[in-house]
Design a protein around this motif. Structure first.
Motif, PDB file in Angstrom:
ATOM      1  N   ASP A  65       0.797  -1.229   0.000  1.00  0.00           N
ATOM      2  CA  ASP A  65       0.000   0.000   0.000  1.00  0.00           C
ATOM      3  C   ASP A  65       0.828   1.278   0.000  1.00  0.00           C
ATOM      4  N   ILE A  66       2.029   1.250   0.538  1.00  0.00           N
ATOM      5  CA  ILE A  66       2.855   2.463   0.564  1.00  0.00           C
ATOM      6  C   ILE A  66       3.582   2.724  -0.760  1.00  0.00           C
ATOM      7  N   ARG A  67       3.491   1.770  -1.708  1.00  0.00           N
ATOM      8  CA  ARG A  67       4.126   1.961  -3.012  1.00  0.00           C
ATOM      9  C   ARG A  67       3.153   1.592  -4.149  1.00  0.00           C
ATOM     10  N   PRO A  68       2.042   2.325  -4.271  1.00  0.00           N
ATOM     11  CA  PRO A  68       1.075   2.029  -5.337  1.00  0.00           C
ATOM     12  C   PRO A  68       1.628   2.337  -6.727  1.00  0.00           C
ATOM     13  N   ASP A  69       2.746   3.040  -6.786  1.00  0.00           N
ATOM     14  CA  ASP A  69       3.365   3.382  -8.067  1.00  0.00           C
ATOM     15  C   ASP A  69       4.117   2.204  -8.678  1.00  0.00           C
ATOM     16  N   LEU A  70       4.359   1.155  -7.906  1.00  0.00           N
ATOM     17  CA  LEU A  70       5.091  -0.010  -8.397  1.00  0.00           C
ATOM     18  C   LEU A  70       4.112  -1.139  -8.698  1.00  0.00           C
ATOM     19  N   ASN A  71       4.249  -1.730  -9.863  1.00  0.00           N
ATOM     20  CA  ASN A  71       3.431  -2.890 -10.209  1.00  0.00           C
ATOM     21  C   ASN A  71       3.943  -3.503 -11.499  1.00  0.00           C
ATOM     22  N   PRO A  72       3.663  -4.759 -11.744  1.00  0.00           N
ATOM     23  CA  PRO A  72       3.028  -5.771 -10.891  1.00  0.00           C
ATOM     24  C   PRO A  72       4.032  -6.401  -9.915  1.00  0.00           C
ATOM     25  N   TRP A  73       3.498  -7.242  -9.055  1.00  0.00           N
ATOM     26  CA  TRP A  73       4.265  -7.798  -7.941  1.00  0.00           C
ATOM     27  C   TRP A  73       4.291  -9.323  -7.960  1.00  0.00           C
ATOM     28  N   LEU A  74       5.419  -9.872  -7.556  1.00  0.00           N
ATOM     29  CA  LEU A  74       5.491 -11.266  -7.134  1.00  0.00           C
ATOM     30  C   LEU A  74       5.057 -11.232  -5.669  1.00  0.00           C
ATOM     31  N   ALA A  75       4.055 -12.013  -5.312  1.00  0.00           N
ATOM     32  CA  ALA A  75       3.507 -11.970  -3.957  1.00  0.00           C
ATOM     33  C   ALA A  75       3.229 -13.376  -3.438  1.00  0.00           C
ATOM     34  N   ASP A  76       3.184 -13.484  -2.139  1.00  0.00           N
ATOM     35  CA  ASP A  76       2.697 -14.684  -1.449  1.00  0.00           C
ATOM     36  C   ASP A  76       3.408 -15.974  -1.866  1.00  0.00           C
ATOM     37  N   LEU A 100      12.571 -21.327  -5.566  1.00  0.00           N
ATOM     38  CA  LEU A 100      13.180 -20.821  -6.799  1.00  0.00           C
ATOM     39  C   LEU A 100      12.446 -21.308  -8.039  1.00  0.00           C
ATOM     40  N   ARG A 101      11.963 -22.539  -8.015  1.00  0.00           N
ATOM     41  CA  ARG A 101      11.165 -23.045  -9.143  1.00  0.00           C
ATOM     42  C   ARG A 101       9.920 -22.174  -9.342  1.00  0.00           C
ATOM     43  N   LEU A 102       9.274 -21.833  -8.248  1.00  0.00           N
ATOM     44  CA  LEU A 102       8.076 -20.991  -8.331  1.00  0.00           C
ATOM     45  C   LEU A 102       8.414 -19.591  -8.838  1.00  0.00           C
ATOM     46  N   VAL A 103       9.502 -19.021  -8.341  1.00  0.00           N
ATOM     47  CA  VAL A 103       9.918 -17.694  -8.797  1.00  0.00           C
ATOM     48  C   VAL A 103      10.186 -17.727 -10.295  1.00  0.00           C
ATOM     49  N   ARG A 104      10.947 -18.711 -10.759  1.00  0.00           N
ATOM     50  CA  ARG A 104      11.261 -18.822 -12.185  1.00  0.00           C
ATOM     51  C   ARG A 104       9.991 -19.031 -13.021  1.00  0.00           C
ATOM     52  N   GLY A 105       9.078 -19.835 -12.526  1.00  0.00           N
ATOM     53  CA  GLY A 105       7.826 -20.061 -13.244  1.00  0.00           C
ATOM     54  C   GLY A 105       6.997 -18.798 -13.361  1.00  0.00           C
ATOM     55  N   LEU A 106       6.927 -18.026 -12.277  1.00  0.00           N
ATOM     56  CA  LEU A 106       6.177 -16.767 -12.306  1.00  0.00           C
ATOM     57  C   LEU A 106       6.843 -15.778 -13.261  1.00  0.00           C
ATOM     58  N   GLU A 107       8.160 -15.706 -13.239  1.00  0.00           N
ATOM     59  CA  GLU A 107       8.870 -14.817 -14.159  1.00  0.00           C
ATOM     60  C   GLU A 107       8.582 -15.189 -15.612  1.00  0.00           C
ATOM     61  N   ALA A 108       8.584 -16.481 -15.905  1.00  0.00           N
ATOM     62  CA  ALA A 108       8.291 -16.934 -17.269  1.00  0.00           C
ATOM     63  C   ALA A 108       6.870 -16.549 -17.683  1.00  0.00           C
ATOM     64  N   GLU A 109       5.925 -16.702 -16.794  1.00  0.00           N
ATOM     65  CA  GLU A 109       4.540 -16.326 -17.085  1.00  0.00           C
ATOM     66  C   GLU A 109       4.433 -14.821 -17.296  1.00  0.00           C
ATOM     67  N   ALA A 110       5.126 -14.044 -16.483  1.00  0.00           N
ATOM     68  CA  ALA A 110       5.102 -12.583 -16.633  1.00  0.00           C
ATOM     69  C   ALA A 110       5.665 -12.180 -18.000  1.00  0.00           C
ATOM     70  N   ARG A 111       6.762 -12.811 -18.421  1.00  0.00           N
ATOM     71  CA  ARG A 111       7.319 -12.531 -19.757  1.00  0.00           C
ATOM     72  C   ARG A 111       6.305 -12.875 -20.842  1.00  0.00           C
ATOM     73  N   LEU A 151       5.099  -8.579 -19.748  1.00  0.00           N
ATOM     74  CA  LEU A 151       5.607  -7.721 -18.677  1.00  0.00           C
ATOM     75  C   LEU A 151       7.127  -7.664 -18.754  1.00  0.00           C
ATOM     76  N   ASP A 152       7.706  -6.531 -18.404  1.00  0.00           N
ATOM     77  CA  ASP A 152       9.161  -6.406 -18.473  1.00  0.00           C
ATOM     78  C   ASP A 152       9.822  -6.156 -17.121  1.00  0.00           C
ATOM     79  N   ARG A 153       9.030  -6.018 -16.054  1.00  0.00           N
ATOM     80  CA  ARG A 153       9.590  -5.784 -14.724  1.00  0.00           C
ATOM     81  C   ARG A 153       8.592  -6.274 -13.671  1.00  0.00           C
ATOM     82  N   LEU A 154       9.149  -6.817 -12.596  1.00  0.00           N
ATOM     83  CA  LEU A 154       8.343  -7.250 -11.450  1.00  0.00           C
ATOM     84  C   LEU A 154       8.939  -6.663 -10.174  1.00  0.00           C
ATOM     85  N   TRP A 155       8.102  -6.561  -9.158  1.00  0.00           N
ATOM     86  CA  TRP A 155       8.482  -6.055  -7.849  1.00  0.00           C
ATOM     87  C   TRP A 155       8.082  -7.074  -6.794  1.00  0.00           C
ATOM     88  N   LEU A 156       8.743  -7.017  -5.647  1.00  0.00           N
ATOM     89  CA  LEU A 156       8.335  -7.804  -4.485  1.00  0.00           C
ATOM     90  C   LEU A 156       8.844  -7.096  -3.246  1.00  0.00           C
TER      91      LEU A 156
END
Length: 163
Positions: free
Chosen positions: A84-95, A109-120, A124-129
């Motif tokens: 909530d304090i950074r609504p200017d950043l999106n989208p996010w890797l969460a949970d 790490l498998r989950l992180v890599r899988g999410l990154e692949a889906e975002a690509r 999407l060209d950038r993610l935040w967490l």
């Protein structure tokens, strides 16, 4: 005769709860245990929220589940907003959550890599967490710490991943 290497090969896949709503009971329980139980939030409320998220077919959020030979091991969410304090950043890797018996085996790490692949795949060209205790895990995966923020009772690190 079966090659012994073949006998020990594990079949991992990552699926969305949008496509596999039967996993919502598991992801709802994990989300509650990992992120809401200590806050006194009712588990049934989290499960209702999880069902609604999975039913929404367009846009974000999207929750992904790591399966090993069909058995759920962990989850991660691609969210529009997560801090909530950074609504200017999106989208996010969460949970990011790996079920207790399966931790320490590289599944996070498998989950992180899988999410990154889906975002690509989604263009999407950038993610935040943000994290209070797992910055080293994300740095190992190529994420860069960009900001540290003090919150009541903890400090969090905001991280970025250029895809």
């Amino acid at each position: 005769m079966v090659d012994s290497r073949e006998a020990f090969r594990l079949a991992f896949s990552i699926v969305s709860t949008h496509d596999h709503p039967e996993l919502v009971a598991v992801t709802g329980r994990w989300r509650w245990q990992g992120f809401f139980e200590d806050q006194g939030v009712d588990a049934a409320e989290v499960l209702r929220y999880e069902r609604a998220r999975a039913a929404g077919r367009a846009g974000l959020p999207r929750t992904f589940v790591l399966l090993e030979d069909g058995r759920p091991l962990g989850m991660v969410t691609l969210a529009e907003d997560d801090l909530d304090i950074r609504p200017d950043l999106n989208p996010w890797l969460a949970d990011l959550y790996v079920d207790g018996p399966f931790r320490g085996r590289g599944h996070g790490l498998r989950l992180v890599r899988g999410l990154e692949a889906e975002a690509r795949r989604m263009g999407l060209d950038r993610l935040w967490l943000f994290t209070s205790d797992a910055a080293a895990l994300y740095a190992k995966a190529g994420w860069i710490a960009v900001e540290t923020v003090a919150r009541p009772g903890e400090a969090i690190t905001i991280m970025r991943r250029d895809l």
